[in-house]
Motif scaffolding. Structure first.
Motif, PDB file in Angstrom:
ATOM      1  N   PHE A  64       0.829  -1.203   0.000  1.00  0.00           N
ATOM      2  CA  PHE A  64       0.000   0.000   0.000  1.00  0.00           C
ATOM      3  C   PHE A  64       0.864   1.254   0.000  1.00  0.00           C
ATOM      4  CE2 PHE A  64      -2.999   2.883   2.487  1.00  0.00           C
ATOM      5  CZ  PHE A  64      -3.720   3.232   1.356  1.00  0.00           C
ATOM      6  N   ALA A  65       1.939   1.233   0.776  1.00  0.00           N
ATOM      7  CA  ALA A  65       2.843   2.392   0.840  1.00  0.00           C
ATOM      8  C   ALA A  65       3.468   2.671  -0.523  1.00  0.00           C
ATOM      9  CB  ALA A  65       3.924   2.145   1.884  1.00  0.00           C
ATOM     10  N   VAL A  66       3.929   1.619  -1.192  1.00  0.00           N
ATOM     11  CA  VAL A  66       4.539   1.794  -2.521  1.00  0.00           C
ATOM     12  C   VAL A  66       3.486   2.282  -3.516  1.00  0.00           C
ATOM     13  CG1 VAL A  66       5.642   0.590  -4.456  1.00  0.00           C
ATOM     14  CG2 VAL A  66       6.380   0.132  -2.117  1.00  0.00           C
ATOM     15  N   TYR A  67       2.286   1.755  -3.411  1.00  0.00           N
ATOM     16  CA  TYR A  67       1.203   2.172  -4.297  1.00  0.00           C
ATOM     17  C   TYR A  67       0.951   3.675  -4.180  1.00  0.00           C
ATOM     18  CZ  TYR A  67      -3.472   2.387  -6.358  1.00  0.00           C
ATOM     19  OH  TYR A  67      -4.539   2.709  -7.138  1.00  0.00           O
ATOM     20  N   LEU A  68       0.867   4.170  -2.961  1.00  0.00           N
ATOM     21  CA  LEU A  68       0.640   5.601  -2.743  1.00  0.00           C
ATOM     22  C   LEU A  68       1.810   6.426  -3.261  1.00  0.00           C
ATOM     23  CD1 LEU A  68      -0.813   5.463   0.886  1.00  0.00           C
ATOM     24  CD2 LEU A  68      -2.093   5.978  -1.199  1.00  0.00           C
ATOM     25  N   ALA A  69       3.022   5.945  -3.010  1.00  0.00           N
ATOM     26  CA  ALA A  69       4.212   6.675  -3.459  1.00  0.00           C
ATOM     27  C   ALA A  69       4.277   6.744  -4.978  1.00  0.00           C
ATOM     28  CB  ALA A  69       5.462   6.015  -2.895  1.00  0.00           C
ATOM     29  N   LYS A  70       3.865   5.671  -5.640  1.00  0.00           N
ATOM     30  CA  LYS A  70       3.852   5.671  -7.110  1.00  0.00           C
ATOM     31  C   LYS A  70       2.902   6.736  -7.653  1.00  0.00           C
ATOM     32  CE  LYS A  70       5.037   0.816  -8.132  1.00  0.00           C
ATOM     33  NZ  LYS A  70       5.915   0.986  -9.286  1.00  0.00           N
ATOM     34  N   LEU A  71       1.895   7.065  -6.852  1.00  0.00           N
ATOM     35  CA  LEU A  71       0.950   8.112  -7.253  1.00  0.00           C
ATOM     36  C   LEU A  71       1.497   9.509  -6.978  1.00  0.00           C
ATOM     37  CD1 LEU A  71      -2.534   6.701  -6.215  1.00  0.00           C
ATOM     38  CD2 LEU A  71      -1.898   7.553  -8.465  1.00  0.00           C
ATOM     39  N   GLY A  72       2.713   9.573  -6.467  1.00  0.00           N
ATOM     40  CA  GLY A  72       3.322  10.868  -6.175  1.00  0.00           C
ATOM     41  C   GLY A  72       2.946  11.417  -4.819  1.00  0.00           C
ATOM     42  N   LEU A  73       2.338  10.598  -3.971  1.00  0.00           N
ATOM     43  CA  LEU A  73       1.907  11.038  -2.644  1.00  0.00           C
ATOM     44  C   LEU A  73       3.011  10.770  -1.618  1.00  0.00           C
ATOM     45  CD1 LEU A  73      -1.621   9.513  -3.014  1.00  0.00           C
ATOM     46  CD2 LEU A  73      -1.158  11.953  -2.826  1.00  0.00           C
ATOM     47  N   THR A  74       3.325  11.769  -0.830  1.00  0.00           N
ATOM     48  CA  THR A  74       4.361  11.606   0.189  1.00  0.00           C
ATOM     49  C   THR A  74       3.835  10.681   1.281  1.00  0.00           C
ATOM     50  OG1 THR A  74       5.273  13.791  -0.274  1.00  0.00           O
ATOM     51  CG2 THR A  74       5.842  12.782   1.846  1.00  0.00           C
ATOM     52  N   THR A  75       4.547   9.583   1.476  1.00  0.00           N
ATOM     53  CA  THR A  75       4.079   8.512   2.351  1.00  0.00           C
ATOM     54  C   THR A  75       5.172   8.144   3.352  1.00  0.00           C
ATOM     55  OG1 THR A  75       2.751   7.668   0.512  1.00  0.00           O
ATOM     56  CG2 THR A  75       3.106   6.183   2.383  1.00  0.00           C
ATOM     57  N   VAL A  76       4.787   8.041   4.621  1.00  0.00           N
ATOM     58  CA  VAL A  76       5.720   7.650   5.675  1.00  0.00           C
ATOM     59  C   VAL A  76       5.244   6.332   6.276  1.00  0.00           C
ATOM     60  CG1 VAL A  76       6.825   8.295   7.851  1.00  0.00           C
ATOM     61  CG2 VAL A  76       6.187  10.080   6.200  1.00  0.00           C
ATOM     62  N   VAL A  77       6.117   5.344   6.266  1.00  0.00           N
ATOM     63  CA  VAL A  77       5.826   4.034   6.852  1.00  0.00           C
ATOM     64  C   VAL A  77       6.497   3.970   8.222  1.00  0.00           C
ATOM     65  CG1 VAL A  77       6.035   1.535   6.586  1.00  0.00           C
ATOM     66  CG2 VAL A  77       5.794   3.000   4.559  1.00  0.00           C
ATOM     67  N   ILE A  78       5.742   3.534   9.229  1.00  0.00           N
ATOM     68  CA  ILE A  78       6.288   3.451  10.587  1.00  0.00           C
ATOM     69  C   ILE A  78       6.211   2.011  11.074  1.00  0.00           C
ATOM     70  CG2 ILE A  78       6.161   4.313  12.943  1.00  0.00           C
ATOM     71  CD1 ILE A  78       4.726   6.765  11.914  1.00  0.00           C
ATOM     72  N   ASP A  79       7.359   1.471  11.471  1.00  0.00           N
ATOM     73  CA  ASP A  79       7.407   0.119  12.018  1.00  0.00           C
ATOM     74  C   ASP A  79       7.137   0.187  13.518  1.00  0.00           C
ATOM     75  OD1 ASP A  79       7.830  -2.496  12.607  1.00  0.00           O
ATOM     76  OD2 ASP A  79       9.718  -2.692  11.519  1.00  0.00           O
ATOM     77  N   PHE A  80       5.864   0.050  13.879  1.00  0.00           N
ATOM     78  CA  PHE A  80       5.465   0.092  15.281  1.00  0.00           C
ATOM     79  C   PHE A  80       5.422  -1.308  15.901  1.00  0.00           C
ATOM     80  CE2 PHE A  80       3.927   4.497  16.030  1.00  0.00           C
ATOM     81  CZ  PHE A  80       4.158   4.572  17.401  1.00  0.00           C
ATOM     82  N   ASP A  81       5.813  -2.309  15.144  1.00  0.00           N
ATOM     83  CA  ASP A  81       5.874  -3.665  15.686  1.00  0.00           C
ATOM     84  C   ASP A  81       7.230  -3.830  16.375  1.00  0.00           C
ATOM     85  OD1 ASP A  81       5.564  -6.286  16.314  1.00  0.00           O
ATOM     86  OD2 ASP A  81       5.225  -6.995  14.269  1.00  0.00           O
ATOM     87  N   LEU A  82       7.392  -3.163  17.505  1.00  0.00           N
ATOM     88  CA  LEU A  82       8.699  -3.066  18.153  1.00  0.00           C
ATOM     89  C   LEU A  82       9.238  -4.415  18.612  1.00  0.00           C
ATOM     90  CD1 LEU A  82       8.180   0.174  20.298  1.00  0.00           C
ATOM     91  CD2 LEU A  82       9.148  -0.055  17.997  1.00  0.00           C
ATOM     92  N   GLU A  83       8.355  -5.357  18.934  1.00  0.00           N
ATOM     93  CA  GLU A  83       8.802  -6.657  19.429  1.00  0.00           C
ATOM     94  C   GLU A  83       9.123  -7.639  18.309  1.00  0.00           C
ATOM     95  OE1 GLU A  83       6.220  -8.237  22.394  1.00  0.00           O
ATOM     96  OE2 GLU A  83       6.191  -6.388  23.551  1.00  0.00           O
ATOM     97  N   ALA A  84       8.612  -7.399  17.124  1.00  0.00           N
ATOM     98  CA  ALA A  84       8.921  -8.274  15.978  1.00  0.00           C
ATOM     99  C   ALA A  84       9.018  -7.410  14.724  1.00  0.00           C
ATOM    100  CB  ALA A  84       7.851  -9.342  15.817  1.00  0.00           C
ATOM    101  N   PRO A  85       9.981  -6.476  14.710  1.00  0.00           N
ATOM    102  CA  PRO A  85      10.078  -5.520  13.601  1.00  0.00           C
ATOM    103  C   PRO A  85      10.610  -6.168  12.324  1.00  0.00           C
ATOM    104  CG  PRO A  85      11.907  -5.219  15.104  1.00  0.00           C
ATOM    105  CD  PRO A  85      11.030  -6.261  15.717  1.00  0.00           C
ATOM    106  N   GLY A  86      10.542  -5.400  11.217  1.00  0.00           N
ATOM    107  CA  GLY A  86      11.139  -5.901   9.987  1.00  0.00           C
ATOM    108  C   GLY A  86      10.456  -5.507   8.703  1.00  0.00           C
ATOM    109  N   ILE A  87       9.606  -4.473   8.730  1.00  0.00           N
ATOM    110  CA  ILE A  87       8.958  -4.074   7.476  1.00  0.00           C
ATOM    111  C   ILE A  87       9.987  -3.575   6.463  1.00  0.00           C
ATOM    112  CG2 ILE A  87       8.456  -1.648   8.093  1.00  0.00           C
ATOM    113  CD1 ILE A  87       5.719  -2.047   6.687  1.00  0.00           C
ATOM    114  N   ASP A  88      11.149  -3.141   6.949  1.00  0.00           N
ATOM    115  CA  ASP A  88      12.215  -2.695   6.029  1.00  0.00           C
ATOM    116  C   ASP A  88      12.621  -3.799   5.069  1.00  0.00           C
ATOM    117  OD1 ASP A  88      14.960  -3.883   7.557  1.00  0.00           O
ATOM    118  OD2 ASP A  88      13.263  -3.433   8.863  1.00  0.00           O
TER     119      ASP A  88
END
Length: 472
Positions: A22-46
């Motif tokens: 979803f984040a990439v989809y929005l960015a492709k539309l030229g929309l400034t998008t910030v992704v936040i990894d709030f899964d502090l105990e099992a992170p890794g969206i990067d």
């Protein structure tokens, strides 16, 4: 700025991967998008973005929150803990950002995690609610963000409550069909919708439910109806991401590979457009312009793939119009109709769509023998041609075809009226009159018209046939 949180009670349902797509989809539309990894105990969206290993001095969300916890001071600079996410090899884009959880592969990360004290953070000594409200303001001011995508912790936790009730404007809840996931998903959904925290902040949080990683059922309508009842949610707030065999072998961002994963991309797009997005037409038009300039340099086959990719990503009237025009130039009748119908589904009164689609079906009627016109084709032809007839845009030959379609669909009275009007119009040529009288006669027999009327029409038709026979 809009904040959308992706949440699931349990893992393994594709929550993080869906958020990344979803984040990439929005960015492709030229929309400034910030992704936040709030899964502090099992992170890794990067990892979903295939980013290189973080530099040793890269800080993250955990560091930011701990600094507030320890000092009772707002750290203030979110860009210091963020990194840019490249998503388009052809352009140097800087409108997709990631705020990672932190250096989660280091041993030090888990020592820091153990220091986190949510009780202290939300106590009177710290006022965590005010801190995280300020956090949202920083996102808007520093990044000029259009959208913030939060990947939330699973389970029933303080972080999940924060992400779904204070920070979010909208929540996407992913669930399997297991009994425990259904039960808790319904419970959390009710908590969010009736949240006192959200109410105090003047928010009403919309919740969407996504049933994921299940085989596609034979009868989707019945299955969706059942799921709506199961999850106690409205039809327009429930979506599916069906099983994808390729994902079982390796995770990937399908939104970057629409050609090879069309069904999965369609699942994502249905969900994304079901969210309360406020994407301006200009964002879509910009994408159309980019593709239009690029296809001039491509082979016809490559250009076609670019157009189809554009249409699969952005179900928007102007995209369908562009595709319809492109395939009209390529004389690809089936694709003209596919995208013409998609356009009219969104804009039923669109004049260009009506004209192109209606004329395409009229051309088909001239080419396809009557015996080969199946019922589905005839119904679509009627639907496409009728607006042109009502606007009096058909010539005599086209009106005759329209009358024949009505007859074939057993709309005898309508067909009779149109055919008889054509036949009795003195300005029409003899061939049109003959064929029109024949259709009128056929209709009259089906309608059980008075015998004298049928006999009169029979005499006229026979007279025409005899005249043409003598002529040749």
């Amino acid at each position: 700025m809009k904040v959308i949180t992706f949440y699931s009670y349990k893992g393994g349902v594709g929550r993080t991967l869906t958020a990344a797509n979803f984040a990439v989809y929005l960015a492709k539309l030229g929309l400034t998008t910030v992704v936040i990894d709030f899964d502090l105990e099992a992170p890794g969206i990067d990892a979903k973005f295939n980013l290189p290993k973080f530099s040793e001095n890269q800080l993250g969300l955990l560091d930011y929150i701990l600094q507030f916890q320890e000092t009772n001071q707002d750290p203030n600079n979110l860009k210091e803990i963020s990194c840019k996410v490249p998503f388009d090899e052809t352009e140097n884009k800087t409108n997709l950002w990631l705020i990672p959880a932190g250096q989660y592969l280091s041993e030090d990360y888990y020592h820091k995690l153990n220091k986190l004290d949510w009780g202290l953070i939300f106590s009177d000594q710290r006022d965590g609610v005010a801190f995280f409200q300020q956090f949202l303001k920083h996102l808007e001011q520093e990044f000029k963000a259009d959208f913030v995508i939060i990947d939330s912790r699973t389970g029933i936790t303080e972080i999940a409550g924060l992400c779904t009730q204070q920070l979010a404007d909208e929540v996407v809840m992913l669930s399997s069909m297991s009994s425990e996931s259904i039960r808790v998903t319904k419970h959390i959904k009710q908590l969010i919708e009736n949240s006192q925290v959200a109410s105090t902040l003047g928010k009403s949080i919309d919740v969407k439910v996504v049933v994921s990683r299940i085989p596609q059922p034979d009868n989707l309508f019945e299955f969706k109806e059942k799921c709506c009842q199961t999850f106690e949610t409205a039809d327009n707030k429930l979506f599916f991401i069906f099983s994808c065999p390729a994902l079982e072998l390796e995770e990937f961002l399908a939104i970057n590979d629409t050609k090879n994963h069309e069904e999965l991309v369609n699942n994502y797009i249905n969900l994304f457009y079901g969210l309360n997005l406020e994407i301006s037409d200009q964002n879509i038009i910009t994408q159309i312009q980019k593709v239009s300039s690029r296809i001039l340099l491509l082979s016809p086959e490559e250009a076609e793939q670019e157009i189809i990719k554009l249409a699969s990503l952005y179900p928007h009237p102007e995209v369908y119009r562009t595709a319809m025009r492109f395939f009209r130039l390529r004389h690809q009748e089936n694709k003209i109709k596919i995208f013409g119908w998609k356009l009219l589904d969104l804009l039923p009164d669109d004049e260009e769509g009506q004209n192109i689609l209606g004329n395409q079906y009229l051309d088909d009627l001239e080419k396809i023998p009557e015996k080969e016109r199946n019922h589905t084709f005839l119904k679509n032809a009627l639907k496409a041609i009728e607006p042109l007839y009502l606007k009096k845009q058909l010539n005599q030959k086209q009106t005759l075809l329209y009358s024949q379609v009505l007859y074939d669909l057993e709309k005898y009275q309508e067909s009779f009226d149109i055919a008889l009007n054509l036949a009795e119009n003195k300005s029409n040529d003899m061939y049109t009159k003959r064929d029109a009288y024949q259709i009128a006669l056929n209709c009259a027999k089906k309608l059980d018209k008075e015998p004298y009327k049928i006999q009169k029409l029979e005499r006229i038709v026979n007279k025409f046939n005899h005249s043409f026979k003598n002529e040749f």
